[in-house]
Motif scaffolding. Structure first.
Motif, mmCIF file in Angstrom:
data_model
loop_
_atom_site.group_PDB
_atom_site.id
_atom_site.type_symbol
_atom_site.label_atom_id
_atom_site.label_comp_id
_atom_site.label_asym_id
_atom_site.label_seq_id
_atom_site.Cartn_x
_atom_site.Cartn_y
_atom_site.Cartn_z
ATOM 1 N N CYS A 47 0.941 -1.042 -0.220
ATOM 2 C CA CYS A 47 -0.538 -0.131 -0.014
ATOM 3 C C CYS A 47 1.376 1.214 -0.064
ATOM 4 C CB CYS A 47 -0.824 0.051 0.926
ATOM 5 S SG CYS A 47 -2.496 1.374 1.294
ATOM 6 N N CYS A 49 0.521 3.769 1.393
ATOM 7 C CA CYS A 49 0.381 4.580 3.020
ATOM 8 C C CYS A 49 1.417 4.572 3.733
ATOM 9 C CB CYS A 49 -1.218 4.358 3.618
ATOM 10 S SG CYS A 49 -1.028 2.524 4.032
ATOM 11 N N CYS A 55 -0.664 -2.357 6.105
ATOM 12 C CA CYS A 55 -1.833 -2.096 6.167
ATOM 13 C C CYS A 55 -3.034 -2.652 6.224
ATOM 14 C CB CYS A 55 -2.045 -1.025 4.606
ATOM 15 S SG CYS A 55 -2.979 -0.125 4.504
ATOM 16 N N SER A 57 -6.190 -2.409 4.518
ATOM 17 C CA SER A 57 -7.206 -2.243 3.612
ATOM 18 C C SER A 57 -5.924 -1.982 2.341
ATOM 19 C CB SER A 57 -8.096 -1.126 4.059
ATOM 20 O OG SER A 57 -8.830 -0.612 3.113
ATOM 21 N N PRO A 58 -5.076 -2.682 1.732
ATOM 22 C CA PRO A 58 -4.124 -2.043 0.978
ATOM 23 C C PRO A 58 -4.940 -1.306 -0.439
ATOM 24 C CG PRO A 58 -4.165 -3.915 1.026
ATOM 25 C CD PRO A 58 -5.128 -4.020 2.681
ATOM 26 N N HIS A 61 -8.230 2.599 0.657
ATOM 27 C CA HIS A 61 -8.371 3.746 2.080
ATOM 28 C C HIS A 61 -8.254 5.145 1.719
ATOM 29 C CE1 HIS A 61 -4.250 3.863 4.026
ATOM 30 N NE2 HIS A 61 -4.463 2.808 3.471
HETATM 31 ZN ZN LIG Z 1 -3.193 1.744 3.177
#
Ligand SMILES: [Zn+2]
Length: 636
Positions: A47, A49, A55, A57-58, A61
């Motif tokens: 991800c 993020c 993560c 919720s790769p 989100h």
């Molecule tokens: Zn993420």
């Protein structure tokens, strides 16, 4: 076929970027608000993020801090988002227009089973990157999102929800793709009934059934009311009982006093959003008022609502395109977890812009570095102040990597270097991309608590030399302040003082008040050359004016805070509480103190317990508080 991560390499980067932006803009033209989502970064195959592999919720989100509430149909904002995050996935906000059924075969969902159960016709469909399906339906209401409640592996996305949309990249390496070119069909009645059965049972809410029958905004439909006659037809279509002046039998359609105005204003807005004129709106409101409001509102009020609604224009509330609009319906706002106002260091360093000024070679950089390390490590700052731990971005623009490394090594005294502390040696001028870069960093590092800019001169544009120093200074601090507010982060800006000797120490910060005027907090570090003692002057908006004494230990390069006996390092509330105790005849109960202070008993107890901990007050007996006697005072 599983294209894996390969397409990133096969596609020209520009091609994919152009495609994503094109899709996002296209959705906006359909009145589907979009929001940029994180994606899978080919470099790490994780991800984008800051959590990367961790993560949960790769690539699914939202990037903006307020999540799906930031979703917009504004072209300029969409351009700016994907300019900053060219590879970002696309989220489409659901609710009030769209309801999406998400079928995930990995959790046992099956398209066939759903079709068999509901006898579904054709509608807009997406093949998801995870091998499932998204079925798009037109529905104006707000149903709750649910997971697996409509059936195994079947999720519902509606109120305040969103779905990942084509051509986004899934963590599996597959792309989301449209399976057909259909528009969303109206939500089938049997499915709506099944979904309504899932809704939590609430006390009778005022509901205008006619609202559900309105066509989607902007969509061409014979139901779009343009005349008073159409409005009447609309109401007839809603199978409303005739206006008899009697309260409707059905509780759900009875709008009680106290909710009539809100319900009618909402309905008027929905009509206006579909192009209805004032005349139509008023006719519709009168009918609804007579049918559902009990007792009905006076005609004059209905007229006023209609008149005011008829002047609403789409986009009327638009803001500068570069700002991400943060507009919430109040009911959404109250249900949203908003970030608390944050202190990087309670009562010392607020979220917002803080200017730290001092003459060169005073130890400002040591001061800032120690503070930044304390926040990254979650340790006491200056030996005394507890901090809120978080990520730190340190723009050490006057120092070489070598010098930074030496300094940090010295301050860490053998402790491992925190991984959430990022040093930057070069940064663009704020006016030449530096601000956008900062926002991008904050977008991808939501745990950031502190940004240090060392120094202002290194990121400030060369003076325009038009003699307007004030506006130059102000115009550089204002965007920083906006960013600090938007991301709820503390930005500590270090500024060298050139002159000294002004009667007000804050006046030494700049020849103009442009710098200090735009900040949330100002600090001046005042130290006589060669001396180990310094005074830190602090003023600010939400912070008590303070003068702290600091000692510099040149052995360890640590600044240590000297806490006065009952002195200046004490908040206003604490000093007021001491005054109350001083004036009292004897020990006081929390209730008596809270009455005197005029604050809640919860706040009072909190204050008492933290002051007990800091050894600033004493207890006479359990539950009664008093001043410390001289012998006790100062022990710690
Ligand atoms: Zn993420």
């Amino acid at each position: 076929m599983n294209p894996g991560i390969q397409p990133y390499l096969e596609l020209e980067f520009g091609d994919y970027q152009t495609r994503v932006l094109k899709y996002a803009l296209h959705y906006a033209t359909k009145e589907w608000p979009v929001v940029p989502l994180h994606t899978i970064t080919p470099r790490t195959n994780a991800c984008s993020c800051y959590k990367q592999d961790d993560c949960t919720s790769p690539a699914k989100h939202p990037i903006p801090v307020n999540g799906v509430h930031a979703a917009t149909t504004k072209e300029a904002v969409i351009h700016e988002w994907w300019r900053r995050n060219p590879m970002a996935n696309i989220g489409i906000a659901t609710g009030q227009g769209l309801l999406v059924i998400d079928i995930d075969p990995r959790h046992g969902g099956s398209l066939d089973a759903l079709v068999t159960r509901f006898g579904l016709g054709e509608t807009a469909m997406v093949r998801t990157g995870g091998g499932g399906w998204h079925l798009y339906y037109a529905y104006m209401g707000l149903l709750k999102n649910s997971t697996g409640k409509l059936g195994e592996g079947i999720d519902v996305r509606c109120a305040n929800g969103y779905v990942v949309a084509p051509p986004s990249l899934h963590a599996s390496g597959n792309y989301y793709a449209w399976a057909n070119q259909l528009d969303p069909a109206p939500l089938p009645a049997n499915m709506l009934a099944a979904l309504l059965a899932l809704e939590p049972k609430r006390p009778a809410l005022p509901h205008i059934p006619a609202l559900d029958l309105l066509p989607p905004r902007k969509a061409a439909s014979p139901l779009t009311p343009t005349t008073a006659t159409d409005a009447t037809q609309l109401l007839a279509a809603a199978k409303m009982p005739p206006a008899t002046g009697q309260p409707p039998k059905n509780e759900r359609t009875n709008i009680p006093e106290g909710q009539r105005n809100g319900a009618l204003v909402g309905f008027a807005g929905a009509l206006r959003g579909r192009g209805a004129t004032g005349e139509t709106i008023e006719a519709a409101l009168r009918a609804i008022n007579a049918l559902q409001c009990f007792p009905p509102l006076p005609d004059t009020e209905v007229h006023q609502i209609a008149r005011s609604a008829s002047t609403w224009e789409r986009g009327q509330y638009s803001v500068e395109p570069l700002l991400i609009p943060q507009m919430y319906p109040l009911n959404v706002l109250l249900e949203t977890d908003l970030p608390e106002p944050q202190w990087a260091i309670p009562h010392f360093l607020p979220a917002g812009v803080t200017l730290l000024a001092g003459k060169p070679k005073m130890g400002k950089s040591w001061f800032a570095l120690a503070l930044a390390l304390a926040i990254a490590e979650g340790r006491l700052a200056f030996g005394k102040l507890s901090v809120t731990q978080g990520d730190v971005l340190y723009l050490g623009l006057e120092d070489s990597a070598r010098r930074m490394s030496d300094r940090a090594t010295k301050l860490l005294q053998g402790r491992p270097a925190p991984a959430n502390f990022t040093w930057v040696g070069q940064w663009n001028l704020l006016s030449a991309g530096g601000l956008a870069d900062l926002e991008e960093w904050l977008d991808t590092h939501p745990n950031t608590r502190l940004v240090v800019i060392d120094t202002l001169a290194k990121v400030r544009p060369v003076s325009s030399n038009n003699g307007n120093g004030y506006s130059d200074d102000y115009s550089i601090m204002t965007p920083l302040k906006r960013i600090a507010e938007q991301y709820n982060v503390a930005i500590l800006v270090i500024h060298h003082l050139r002159k000294s000797g002004a009667p007000d120490v804050m006046d030494t910060i700049s020849g103009t008040t442009g710098l200090t005027g735009a900040t949330d907090c100002n600090m001046v570090l005042d130290r006589e050359r060669g001396k180990d003692e310094a005074i830190l002057h602090i003023t600010g908006r939400d912070i008590e004016e303070q003068e702290l004494t600091l000692y510099f230990n040149s052995e360890t390069a640590q600044w240590m805070l000297h806490e006065n006996k009952r002195g200046t390092h004490m908040s206003k509330e604490r000093r007021e509480l001491l005054t109350v105790l001083e004036r009292a005849d004897g020990p006081m109960s929390p209730t008596a103190i809270s009455n005197k202070l005029g604050i809640t008993s919860v706040a009072t107890r909190k204050l008492l317990s933290s002051m007990m901990k800091d050894n600033q007050i004493g207890q006479a007996e359990r539950g009664l508080y008093m001043l410390l006697t001289d012998e006790e005072e100062g022990e710690n």
